[in-house]
Structures are given as C-alpha cells and as structure tokens.
Design a protein around this motif. Structure first.
Motif, PDB file in Angstrom:
ATOM      1  N   GLU A  82     -17.943  43.550 -59.980  1.00  0.00           N
ATOM      2  CA  GLU A  82     -17.516  43.932 -58.624  1.00  0.00           C
ATOM      3  C   GLU A  82     -18.643  44.667 -57.921  1.00  0.00           C
ATOM      4  O   GLU A  82     -18.924  44.436 -56.749  1.00  0.00           O
ATOM      5  CB  GLU A  82     -16.264  44.818 -58.680  1.00  0.00           C
ATOM      6  N   ALA A  83     -19.290  45.566 -58.665  1.00  0.00           N
ATOM      7  CA  ALA A  83     -20.370  46.353 -58.068  1.00  0.00           C
ATOM      8  C   ALA A  83     -21.546  45.478 -57.645  1.00  0.00           C
ATOM      9  O   ALA A  83     -22.156  45.702 -56.608  1.00  0.00           O
ATOM     10  CB  ALA A  83     -20.820  47.434 -59.052  1.00  0.00           C
ATOM     11  N   SER A  84     -21.858  44.461 -58.452  1.00  0.00           N
ATOM     12  CA  SER A  84     -23.032  43.634 -58.158  1.00  0.00           C
ATOM     13  C   SER A  84     -22.726  42.496 -57.195  1.00  0.00           C
ATOM     14  O   SER A  84     -23.625  41.860 -56.668  1.00  0.00           O
ATOM     15  CB  SER A  84     -23.581  43.039 -59.459  1.00  0.00           C
ATOM     16  N   GLY A  85     -21.441  42.209 -56.989  1.00  0.00           N
ATOM     17  CA  GLY A  85     -21.080  41.077 -56.141  1.00  0.00           C
ATOM     18  C   GLY A  85     -20.893  39.782 -56.920  1.00  0.00           C
ATOM     19  O   GLY A  85     -20.422  38.783 -56.376  1.00  0.00           O
ATOM     20  N   ASP A  86     -21.260  39.778 -58.202  1.00  0.00           N
ATOM     21  CA  ASP A  86     -21.088  38.579 -59.019  1.00  0.00           C
ATOM     22  C   ASP A  86     -19.626  38.186 -59.168  1.00  0.00           C
ATOM     23  O   ASP A  86     -19.313  37.048 -59.536  1.00  0.00           O
ATOM     24  CB  ASP A  86     -21.693  38.780 -60.413  1.00  0.00           C
ATOM     25  N   ILE A  87     -18.733  39.112 -58.878  1.00  0.00           N
ATOM     26  CA  ILE A  87     -17.305  38.833 -58.991  1.00  0.00           C
ATOM     27  C   ILE A  87     -16.891  37.667 -58.091  1.00  0.00           C
ATOM     28  O   ILE A  87     -15.925  36.954 -58.399  1.00  0.00           O
ATOM     29  CB  ILE A  87     -16.453  40.095 -58.658  1.00  0.00           C
ATOM     30  N   LEU A  88     -17.621  37.453 -56.990  1.00  0.00           N
ATOM     31  CA  LEU A  88     -17.255  36.358 -56.087  1.00  0.00           C
ATOM     32  C   LEU A  88     -17.406  35.007 -56.786  1.00  0.00           C
ATOM     33  O   LEU A  88     -16.504  34.175 -56.756  1.00  0.00           O
ATOM     34  CB  LEU A  88     -18.102  36.410 -54.810  1.00  0.00           C
ATOM     35  N   ALA A  89     -18.543  34.812 -57.446  1.00  0.00           N
ATOM     36  CA  ALA A  89     -18.769  33.541 -58.152  1.00  0.00           C
ATOM     37  C   ALA A  89     -17.838  33.437 -59.359  1.00  0.00           C
ATOM     38  O   ALA A  89     -17.245  32.390 -59.620  1.00  0.00           O
ATOM     39  CB  ALA A  89     -20.226  33.449 -58.599  1.00  0.00           C
ATOM     40  N   ILE A  90     -17.686  34.532 -60.088  1.00  0.00           N
ATOM     41  CA  ILE A  90     -16.818  34.518 -61.264  1.00  0.00           C
ATOM     42  C   ILE A  90     -15.370  34.272 -60.836  1.00  0.00           C
ATOM     43  O   ILE A  90     -14.646  33.484 -61.448  1.00  0.00           O
ATOM     44  CB  ILE A  90     -16.918  35.846 -62.039  1.00  0.00           C
ATOM     45  N   GLY A  91     -14.971  34.946 -59.770  1.00  0.00           N
ATOM     46  CA  GLY A  91     -13.608  34.780 -59.265  1.00  0.00           C
ATOM     47  C   GLY A  91     -13.329  33.341 -58.864  1.00  0.00           C
ATOM     48  O   GLY A  91     -12.239  32.822 -59.124  1.00  0.00           O
ATOM     49  N   ASP A  92     -14.309  32.703 -58.242  1.00  0.00           N
ATOM     50  CA  ASP A  92     -14.162  31.282 -57.896  1.00  0.00           C
ATOM     51  C   ASP A  92     -13.974  30.440 -59.144  1.00  0.00           C
ATOM     52  O   ASP A  92     -13.146  29.545 -59.192  1.00  0.00           O
ATOM     53  CB  ASP A  92     -15.413  30.777 -57.165  1.00  0.00           C
ATOM     54  N   TRP A  93     -14.774  30.754 -60.143  1.00  0.00           N
ATOM     55  CA  TRP A  93     -14.690  30.008 -61.401  1.00  0.00           C
ATOM     56  C   TRP A  93     -13.299  30.181 -62.019  1.00  0.00           C
ATOM     57  O   TRP A  93     -12.687  29.222 -62.485  1.00  0.00           O
ATOM     58  CB  TRP A  93     -15.781  30.489 -62.371  1.00  0.00           C
ATOM     59  N   VAL A  94     -12.789  31.409 -61.998  1.00  0.00           N
ATOM     60  CA  VAL A  94     -11.460  31.695 -62.559  1.00  0.00           C
ATOM     61  C   VAL A  94     -10.382  30.886 -61.810  1.00  0.00           C
ATOM     62  O   VAL A  94      -9.514  30.274 -62.434  1.00  0.00           O
ATOM     63  CB  VAL A  94     -11.143  33.201 -62.515  1.00  0.00           C
ATOM     64  N   LEU A  95     -10.459  30.882 -60.484  1.00  0.00           N
ATOM     65  CA  LEU A  95      -9.466  30.139 -59.696  1.00  0.00           C
ATOM     66  C   LEU A  95      -9.509  28.651 -60.044  1.00  0.00           C
ATOM     67  O   LEU A  95      -8.477  28.023 -60.268  1.00  0.00           O
ATOM     68  CB  LEU A  95      -9.730  30.333 -58.194  1.00  0.00           C
ATOM     69  N   ASN A  96     -10.727  28.090 -60.112  1.00  0.00           N
ATOM     70  CA  ASN A  96     -10.854  26.669 -60.451  1.00  0.00           C
ATOM     71  C   ASN A  96     -10.329  26.359 -61.837  1.00  0.00           C
ATOM     72  O   ASN A  96      -9.642  25.362 -62.054  1.00  0.00           O
ATOM     73  CB  ASN A  96     -12.325  26.230 -60.373  1.00  0.00           C
ATOM     74  N   GLU A  97     -10.681  27.235 -62.768  1.00  0.00           N
ATOM     75  CA  GLU A  97     -10.272  27.032 -64.162  1.00  0.00           C
ATOM     76  C   GLU A  97      -8.747  27.116 -64.290  1.00  0.00           C
ATOM     77  O   GLU A  97      -8.135  26.305 -64.986  1.00  0.00           O
ATOM     78  CB  GLU A  97     -10.968  28.095 -65.029  1.00  0.00           C
ATOM     79  N   ALA A  98      -8.139  28.072 -63.608  1.00  0.00           N
ATOM     80  CA  ALA A  98      -6.676  28.202 -63.648  1.00  0.00           C
ATOM     81  C   ALA A  98      -6.034  26.936 -63.087  1.00  0.00           C
ATOM     82  O   ALA A  98      -5.072  26.412 -63.659  1.00  0.00           O
ATOM     83  CB  ALA A  98      -6.225  29.429 -62.858  1.00  0.00           C
ATOM     84  N   MET A  99      -6.579  26.420 -61.992  1.00  0.00           N
ATOM     85  CA  MET A  99      -6.029  25.190 -61.400  1.00  0.00           C
ATOM     86  C   MET A  99      -6.220  23.996 -62.320  1.00  0.00           C
ATOM     87  O   MET A  99      -5.372  23.115 -62.394  1.00  0.00           O
ATOM     88  CB  MET A  99      -6.671  24.927 -60.037  1.00  0.00           C
ATOM     89  N   ARG A 100      -7.344  23.973 -63.006  1.00  0.00           N
ATOM     90  CA  ARG A 100      -7.594  22.897 -63.969  1.00  0.00           C
ATOM     91  C   ARG A 100      -6.505  22.889 -65.042  1.00  0.00           C
ATOM     92  O   ARG A 100      -5.966  21.833 -65.381  1.00  0.00           O
ATOM     93  CB  ARG A 100      -8.979  23.092 -64.603  1.00  0.00           C
ATOM     94  N   TYR A 101      -6.151  24.071 -65.550  1.00  0.00           N
ATOM     95  CA  TYR A 101      -5.105  24.138 -66.578  1.00  0.00           C
ATOM     96  C   TYR A 101      -3.731  23.778 -66.004  1.00  0.00           C
ATOM     97  O   TYR A 101      -2.935  23.122 -66.677  1.00  0.00           O
ATOM     98  CB  TYR A 101      -5.068  25.516 -67.238  1.00  0.00           C
ATOM     99  N   ILE A 102      -3.466  24.222 -64.777  1.00  0.00           N
ATOM    100  CA  ILE A 102      -2.176  23.866 -64.169  1.00  0.00           C
ATOM    101  C   ILE A 102      -2.043  22.343 -64.141  1.00  0.00           C
ATOM    102  O   ILE A 102      -1.015  21.792 -64.550  1.00  0.00           O
ATOM    103  CB  ILE A 102      -2.045  24.453 -62.743  1.00  0.00           C
ATOM    104  N   ASN A 103      -3.090  21.669 -63.697  1.00  0.00           N
ATOM    105  CA  ASN A 103      -3.004  20.205 -63.611  1.00  0.00           C
ATOM    106  C   ASN A 103      -2.975  19.536 -64.974  1.00  0.00           C
ATOM    107  O   ASN A 103      -2.248  18.566 -65.188  1.00  0.00           O
ATOM    108  CB  ASN A 103      -4.145  19.650 -62.753  1.00  0.00           C
ATOM    109  N   LEU A 104      -3.741  20.073 -65.895  1.00  0.00           N
ATOM    110  CA  LEU A 104      -3.729  19.535 -67.261  1.00  0.00           C
ATOM    111  C   LEU A 104      -2.333  19.645 -67.850  1.00  0.00           C
ATOM    112  O   LEU A 104      -1.776  18.685 -68.396  1.00  0.00           O
ATOM    113  CB  LEU A 104      -4.732  20.318 -68.116  1.00  0.00           C
ATOM    114  N   TRP A 105      -1.729  20.828 -67.734  1.00  0.00           N
ATOM    115  CA  TRP A 105      -0.416  21.066 -68.348  1.00  0.00           C
ATOM    116  C   TRP A 105       0.694  20.337 -67.614  1.00  0.00           C
ATOM    117  O   TRP A 105       1.676  19.929 -68.222  1.00  0.00           O
ATOM    118  CB  TRP A 105      -0.153  22.578 -68.435  1.00  0.00           C
ATOM    119  N   ARG A 106       0.535  20.169 -66.311  1.00  0.00           N
ATOM    120  CA  ARG A 106       1.532  19.367 -65.581  1.00  0.00           C
ATOM    121  C   ARG A 106       1.459  17.921 -66.038  1.00  0.00           C
ATOM    122  O   ARG A 106       2.482  17.277 -66.271  1.00  0.00           O
ATOM    123  CB  ARG A 106       1.284  19.428 -64.074  1.00  0.00           C
TER     124      ARG A 106
END
Ligand code: C2E
Ligand code: MG
Ligand code: MG
Ligand code: MG
Length: 294
Positions: A82-106
C-alpha cells in the motif's frame, strides 16, 4: 552480570533495527513482479450460514510464497505494498484471479447461485476514480453476474479518504456489487458513515469474538454491533470463530454468517473444492456431526 552500559546497548540495538529495515526494504522490492514470477496465490476461507451451516461463499485471501523468505503473511506485505503503490497492480491481479476461479468453478458446476467470492480491496484501489466502472466492465467481460462477487473494505481504509471512497461505494451499490465493511470496530469508526454509506454487510472483527466465552463486555459489544448493523439493514458476518461456544453465542444474537478456523482455515483452491464437496453431504445427513467432526 552487569547490565550493559548505555553506549553498549545502543550498539547492540542499532544493527537489529537496521536488519529489520533491510528486510522490509528487501520485501518491498520483492513484491514488485511477485505475481509474474508465480509467487502469489489465493487461498479461500469458507463463509457459512450460522443458522444451518450451509456454505454461503468464500473470502479470497492473498498468499505470497517467497523463494528465500518462505510464506510471508499479508499482514506484513499488504501495508508495504500500500505504501509503495504496488497494491494497485497486485489488487488487479487478485481481482482477475478471483474471477478466474469463479468461472472455473461455475463451469465445473461447483457454485450454486447463492455462492459468492469476496475479495479484499485496499483503500488505494477503492479511491481510484474509475474503480467501480472498471470492476463492472471486467465482470461483464468475464460474463460473471454481480451476485457471485463481493468486496471487503477495511474501516480504517475508508476513513483515510472518505470523499473518494464514498463516490465509488455509491457506484458499486448502484451496480449491485455487494461491499462489506471489514474489521468493524477496530478502526477509528465514525458511526455516521455507517448510516450514509451503502454497505450490505458488516464483519465483526476477531478481536470481539476471541474472548466471548470469558468476557461479558465482549458479549455485550458483539451484540451491540450486530444490532447496529441490523438497524441499518446490513447482514453480520463474524470473523475468527474458533470454537462452538463462540458460534452458538453469535448465532443467538442474530449473526447471519461466520468464518473461522473452527469451520476451516483459508485453503488452497483445490483443497477448498474438496472441503466444500465433503461439507455439503455431511450437512444433509447430520449438521451436528459435520460441525463437531471438523
Ligand atoms: P481480513 O480480511 O480481516 O481477513 C481475516 C484474517 O483472519 C485472515 O488473515 C484469516 O486467515 C484470519 N483468520 C480467519 N479465521 C481465523 C481464526 O479463526 N483465527 C485466527 N487467528 N485467524 C483467522 P490473513 O489471510 O493473514 O490476512 C490478513 C489481512 O490481510 C486480511 O484481513 C486483509 O486485511 C489483508 N489481505 C489479505 N488478502 C488481501 C488481498 O488480496 N488484498 C488486500 N488489499 N488485503 C488482503
Ligand atoms: Mg476480509
Ligand atoms: Mg477482517
Ligand atoms: Mg483483519
């Protein structure tokens, strides 16, 4: 032995601090690119209905396996990111990864229609002025109906930039994307914002759950938080349930849902799928056994 003299103590102390700072710096640098190097993954912790112990969904929790330092806890690296700003890229990755699992499991038929995955978002993500729009666009692109997806935002995060957060939260509500306040009661909460912000869920922090059996004050606080949440139309999720007495009390005060080691720890994706497939049949035969046997 005599206690060390002042100067000596300083000499012993400084290298330790420096070492700690060096470690932090090293970690902060290593965060960049960690997702690309395949060091990050999501773990999933089930969220259960307290009334009937059905699985309501799961919270996605970030895990970082560093080749040298081993498993680094999000409690340590998220604040650095959060302090360095890297959270933006990591957060994007987390959102994409979560959506990937939602679609996989669906696709595998594992998710019924009321199952959702909740993703933690940092204040810095939420205060991007196009956060809600981008999230909706991504859900549409992935053909994921909003009900499969939810967000968790910490209270302290919200307070840091209220005006920007408010805009995004209003948009998310309009878009039917559920948002929970996380760690409720631990930040510098202003009760006013609960009234004015459109949350669907309030999560009672583990701090109020851990001593429920021994502390009458904590029981009273938990009950008051639950009443407060219900009075503004929020559901209540209790975090950090570790035994059946806590579960019973939280159920008795009307908490809708629960998470905690008592039911399951955060699990790697495959283990989570296995856990779900073993939990549901157990429930249909004997809920008590399912709980006691875990
Ligand atoms: P949180 O969102 O409040 O998550 C709950 C934390 O409590 C998790 O720690 C979980 O493993 C832990 N927990 C759950 N049940 C129990 C229990 O019964 N007993 C105990 N002792 N602990 C329990 P974790 O995974 O270490 O995450 C810590 C925090 O890091 C999270 O708190 C969240 O604020 C942050 N975090 C994790 N993943 C992400 C992410 O993808 N993005 C962002 N922005 N923050 C994240
Ligand atoms: Mg959370
Ligand atoms: Mg929490
Ligand atoms: Mg927390």
């Amino acid at each position: 032995a005599l206690p060390p003299q002042g100067s000596l103590r300083v000499q012993c102390y400084t290298p330790a601090i420096e070492e700690k700072q060096r470690h932090r710096l090293h970690i902060q640098q290593a965060i960049r690119g960690a997702t690309e190097r395949g060091e990050m993954s999501l773990a999933f912790q089930p969220k259960l209905s307290l009334a009937d112990h059905k699985i309501l969904g799961a919270e996605a929790l970030l895990r970082w396996q560093h080749p040298e330092f081993g498993l680094i806890s999000p409690g340590e690296f998220i604040p650095l990111a959060e302090a360095s700003g890297d959270i933006l890229a990591i957060g994007d990755w987390v959102l994409n990864e979560a959506m990937r699992y939602i679609n996989l499991w669906r696709a595998q038929g594992l998710l019924n229609d009321d199952f959702h995955i909740a993703v933690n978002v940092a204040a810095r993500q939420l205060t991007r002025k196009d956060f809600a729009q981008q999230l909706l666009a991504r859900l549409e692109e992935q053909q994921i109906p909003q009900r499969f997806f939810a967000l968790e935002v910490t209270e302290s995060g919200l307070m840091s930039d209220m005006d920007h957060a408010r805009q995004q939260l209003a948009q998310l509500a309009q878009m039917n994307i559920a948002v929970a306040i996380d760690d409720f009661g631990t930040g510098q909460s202003s009760l006013a914002y609960i009234k004015t912000l459109p949350f669907s869920t309030l999560k009672i922090d583990r701090a109020f759950v851990m001593d429920l059996e021994t502390s009458a004050i904590d029981r009273q606080l938990a009950q008051t938080i639950a009443q407060l949440a219900h009075s503004v139309g929020c559901d209540v999720v209790a975090e950090g349930i570790e035994n059946s007495a806590q579960a019973a009390y939280l159920s008795s005060i009307g908490c809708e849902a629960a998470q905690g080691y008592f039911y399951a720890r955060p699990l790697p994706a495959e283990a989570f799928v296995t856990w779900c497939s073993e939990w549901q049949p157990l429930l249909s035969t004997s809920p008590r056994e399912a709980i006691n046997g875990s």
